[in-house]
Design an enzyme around this catalytic site. Structure first.
Site, PDB file in Angstrom:
ATOM      1  N   ARG A  51     129.914 125.873  43.360  1.00 27.15           N
ATOM      2  CA  ARG A  51     131.014 125.735  44.326  1.00 27.15           C
ATOM      3  C   ARG A  51     130.484 125.250  45.680  1.00 27.15           C
ATOM      4  NH1 ARG A  51     132.599 127.097  49.404  1.00 27.15           N
ATOM      5  NH2 ARG A  51     131.713 129.184  49.125  1.00 27.15           N
ATOM      6  N   ASP A  52     129.837 126.102  46.410  1.00 27.13           N
ATOM      7  CA  ASP A  52     129.387 125.721  47.751  1.00 27.13           C
ATOM      8  C   ASP A  52     128.304 124.665  47.694  1.00 27.13           C
ATOM      9  OD1 ASP A  52     129.510 125.914  50.527  1.00 27.13           O
ATOM     10  OD2 ASP A  52     127.946 127.422  50.633  1.00 27.13           O
ATOM     11  N   HIS A  71     125.443 135.426  53.233  1.00 20.92           N
ATOM     12  CA  HIS A  71     125.452 134.017  52.833  1.00 20.92           C
ATOM     13  C   HIS A  71     124.736 133.228  53.917  1.00 20.92           C
ATOM     14  CE1 HIS A  71     127.517 130.427  50.959  1.00 20.92           C
ATOM     15  NE2 HIS A  71     127.295 129.939  52.177  1.00 20.92           N
ATOM     16  N   ASN A 116     122.490 125.599  51.247  1.00 18.62           N
ATOM     17  CA  ASN A 116     122.255 127.037  51.141  1.00 18.62           C
ATOM     18  C   ASN A 116     120.762 127.296  50.953  1.00 18.62           C
ATOM     19  OD1 ASN A 116     125.212 128.198  50.474  1.00 18.62           O
ATOM     20  ND2 ASN A 116     124.935 126.259  49.407  1.00 18.62           N
ATOM     21  N   CYS A 167     128.981 123.023  54.288  1.00 17.70           N
ATOM     22  CA  CYS A 167     130.427 123.004  54.520  1.00 17.70           C
ATOM     23  C   CYS A 167     130.872 121.594  54.914  1.00 17.70           C
ATOM     24  CB  CYS A 167     130.801 123.990  55.620  1.00 17.70           C
ATOM     25  SG  CYS A 167     132.558 123.978  56.028  1.00 17.70           S
ATOM     26  N   HIS A 181     122.528 129.702  55.200  1.00 15.72           N
ATOM     27  CA  HIS A 181     122.114 128.309  55.058  1.00 15.72           C
ATOM     28  C   HIS A 181     120.786 128.145  55.783  1.00 15.72           C
ATOM     29  CE1 HIS A 181     125.856 126.345  53.391  1.00 15.72           C
ATOM     30  NE2 HIS A 181     126.246 127.594  53.609  1.00 15.72           N
TER      31      HIS A 181
END
Length: 302
Positions: free
Chosen positions: A9-10, A203, A245, A236, A205
């Site tokens: 997903r991300d 979470h 990430n 994002c 990055h």
């Protein structure tokens, strides 16, 4: 220590090359083969804004369902939850992850509404999702800083969590990779009293090369889960200069070697990270472990 794999997903959402559903499923299968058991596989977002996630329903339908593996879908509003619940029961996600952005300017650009409106929508979505038997995570995005308005006060994050209502997990996200370890400690200390007993997840990055230091600080602060993506891909699409990430294989190496079992085979994870980079047409992925390999003397420690 639990690693939540967010690559499907991300990791994919900010990549220019839109992958076929079959490749995404193969990515999920490689994550499972590497030992990952909690995987964020899709986002129910507007296809015109996040085209990589246009096949969210198809991914959830086609994803294998081995025992012990849990799938998460990101939702940003009630419509997203409607789409998740419209799936036949066998294809539904086990969890939803709802994002509330800590700064109003970023929230408007990301979700088209203020932070207050997003939080109000979350309370309604969370109640409906939990009634349907789904595990609910609230992610407070840009908790460590906003790309448009700068620092985010710790009190702002604390108040958002305090006003969120019932939730199964709270994730504090450094969406743009500006955080440093003392912030991790401070945020954990601020959030815990207003959400006693609720598990914390983080979470990070690695935009400014502090992601793994922040992960270590999160472990020390009692977080129970950390997000990462195979290969270290991601970012994002609504944040300037967003980068990936922290990498699953690099994080798993760090945690495993620190005596915290993750269940992740780092060599297999590195192979999956390199493979998804090839599918995306990347010359190389940000992860380091695929280049260096596991520590060859590790077998002497077992």
């Amino acid at each position: 220590m639990e690693i939540v794999e967010v690559g499907p997903r991300d990791g994919l959402q900010n990549e220019k090359r839109v992958l076929p559903t079959a490749v995404k499923i193969a990515y999920v299968e490689r994550a499972i083969a590497a030992g990952l058991r909690r995987i964020e596989v899709a986002a129910f977002a507007r296809p015109d804004r996040v085209p990589q996630m246009a096949d969210a329903a198809e991914v959830l339908r086609a994803a294998p369902r081995p025992e012990g593996v849990r799938y998460t879908a990101l939702v940003l509003n009630g419509r997203g939850l409607d789409r998740a619940l419209a799936l036949e029961e066998a294809a539904r996600p086990d969890e939803i992850n709802y994002v509330v952005v800590a700064s109003d300017e970023f929230s408007r650009r990301n979700q088209g509404m203020s932070t207050a409106d997003s939080l109000a929508a979350f309370r309604e979505v969370a109640a409906r999702a939990r009634e349907a038997g789904l595990f609910v995570t609230l992610t407070v995005a840009a908790a460590f800083g906003c790309p448009f308005t700068g620092p985010v006060p710790v009190s702002r994050v604390r108040d958002l969590v305090a006003d969120a209502g019932p939730v199964d997990e709270i994730c504090l996200a450094d969406t743009i990779g500006v955080g440093v370890p003392p912030q991790v400690t401070e945020l954990a200390g601020a959030v815990r009293p207003v959400a006693p007993g609720v598990p914390l997840r983080a979470h990070f990055h690695n935009t400014r090369n502090a992601g793994y230091a922040n992960a270590t600080a999160a472990v020390a602060s009692g977080f129970g889960a950390l997000d990462a993506s195979l290969g270290g891909i991601g970012g994002c699409p609504f944040a300037p200069a967003a980068t990936g990430n922290i990498a699953t294989e690099d994080l798993a190496y760090l945690l495993n070697r620190s005596g915290l079992a993750t269940g992740v085979d780092v060599t297999s994870a590195a192979g999956a990270g390199a493979w998804i980079g090839e599918q995306l047409g990347l010359a190389a992925v940000p992860a380091q472990l695929g280049r260096a390999g596991d520590f060859p003397g590790d077998h002497l420690l077992r």
